[in-house]
Design an enzyme around this catalytic site. Structure first.
Site, PDB file in Angstrom:
ATOM      1  N   ALA A 255       0.813  -1.217   0.000  1.00  0.00           N
ATOM      2  CA  ALA A 255       0.000   0.000   0.000  1.00  0.00           C
ATOM      3  C   ALA A 255       0.850   1.272   0.000  1.00  0.00           C
ATOM      4  O   ALA A 255       0.312   2.376   0.086  1.00  0.00           O
ATOM      5  CB  ALA A 255      -0.926   0.001   1.222  1.00  0.00           C
ATOM      6  N   ASP A 256       2.159   1.134  -0.123  1.00  0.00           N
ATOM      7  CA  ASP A 256       3.056   2.283  -0.032  1.00  0.00           C
ATOM      8  C   ASP A 256       2.873   3.256  -1.200  1.00  0.00           C
ATOM      9  O   ASP A 256       2.902   2.855  -2.371  1.00  0.00           O
ATOM     10  CB  ASP A 256       4.505   1.793   0.006  1.00  0.00           C
ATOM     11  N   VAL A 257       2.714   4.530  -0.880  1.00  0.00           N
ATOM     12  CA  VAL A 257       2.484   5.560  -1.902  1.00  0.00           C
ATOM     13  C   VAL A 257       3.701   5.716  -2.811  1.00  0.00           C
ATOM     14  O   VAL A 257       3.573   5.886  -4.025  1.00  0.00           O
ATOM     15  CB  VAL A 257       2.130   6.907  -1.232  1.00  0.00           C
ATOM     16  N   TRP A 297      11.684   2.522  -5.101  1.00  0.00           N
ATOM     17  CA  TRP A 297      11.831   3.784  -4.351  1.00  0.00           C
ATOM     18  C   TRP A 297      13.031   4.561  -4.873  1.00  0.00           C
ATOM     19  O   TRP A 297      12.968   5.773  -5.063  1.00  0.00           O
ATOM     20  CB  TRP A 297      12.017   3.492  -2.864  1.00  0.00           C
TER      21      TRP A 297
END
Length: 302
Positions: A255-257, A297
């Protein structure tokens, strides 16, 4: 752990897939970061070892990680603990060849895995710091999360001044366990986040949770269940801590933006992908979801 002790300094021999400069790029992603500093190609990190603050000056020479102690001569125990910390911080136990083999055949990862080869998950070895940072990042943007962390560290952490620069160490949980919610709200923490962080500090102080006990569980689902039993820790926070502190390569904060933004960028989408689409892309990442996430990331910091 592979290192050589020279008394006044140490050298660590990392695995072949290690790129110090790539790690520095990730570590330098925020100007608000106050738990390490990068100057002239060196990484400075303040640790607390046996009650003493110890400043490390970390560099690279001939494919070795060099560690100097610029403030004072280190004891043998200090040198051992510094080596162990860096081995953990840079996830040097992990053999990455299987990850790169998988990534070379993956539509999303093949380019970035090659581009950033040698980047390792930059961990958060301290469990209290990992949980606190994850909770601070819940439902706010990264910039404000760094602002909150900076205030927290400078209010309750310890510091050392060397050659005009101030270096900070993350607050110990014992220093936070007896703080009031109001005290943390003064730093602009929400009531809930203040309660969660104080509660975690109290659990750690009472020995109710420890990093060692979590690592002994070894099973992914058992560890995640233990973490999500802690007030304030949901699925995303648990996976983040398992990825950054406990070294589970299969941890997947789906669920990481940041993950969503990176996938949008890599796939050339006009919108963020839905969870179902992410699950479909991630089928090939089994066992390496944490590294896939970390490399995605990294792709945001170009």
């Amino acid at each position: 752990m592979n290192w050589v002790d020279y008394g006044s300094f140490i050298e660590i021999t990392p695995p072949k897939d290690f790129n110090f400069q790539e790690c520095l790029v990730f570590l330098g992603r925020s100007e608000q970061e106050n738990l390490h500093q990068i100057k002239d190609g060196y990484l400075y990190k303040l640790l607390k070892i046996d009650g003493e603050l110890v400043l490390l000056k970390i560099g690279e020479a001939s494919n070795l990680i060099t560690v100097e102690f610029p403030v004072s001569a280190p004891t043998l125990r200090t040198r051992e603990e510094a080596a162990a910390y860096l081995w953990d911080w840079f996830d040097l136990n992990q053999e990455l060849e299987p990850f790169y083999e998988m990534a070379s055949k993956d539509k999303v990862l093949h380019h970035i895995a090659n581009e950033y080869r040698g980047l390792r998950i930059i961990g958060i070895p301290d469990l209290f710091e990992a949980l606190t940072w994850a909770i601070l990042g819940q439902q706010i943007n990264l910039t404000f999360a760094y602002t909150l962390k900076k205030r927290f560290v400078e209010q309750y952490g310890e510091s050392l001044v060397f050659e005009g620069n101030t270096y900070w160490n993350f607050p110990e949980y014992k220093a936070i366990a007896n703080k009031s919610v109001e005290a943390l709200k003064m730093l602009q923490f929400s009531t809930r986040k203040a309660e969660y962080i104080i509660g975690i500090a109290q659990l750690l102080s009472n020995g109710m949770i420890t990093k060692e006990a979590l690592l002994e569980l070894s099973d992914y689902q058992q560890v995640k269940k233990s973490l999500t039993a802690i007030r304030g820790v949901g699925a995303w926070t648990a996976d983040y801590v398992m990825m950054k502190c406990l070294h589970f390569p299969s941890a997947f904060p789906i669920a990481d933006v940041g993950l969503h933004n990176a996938l949008k960028l890599q796939l050339g989408l006009e919108r963020k992908p839905a969870l179902e689409e992410i699950e479909e892309h991630a089928k090939n990442w089994e066992g390496w979801q944490a590294y896939a996430t970390f490399y995605l990331w990294r792709s945001l910091y170009e």
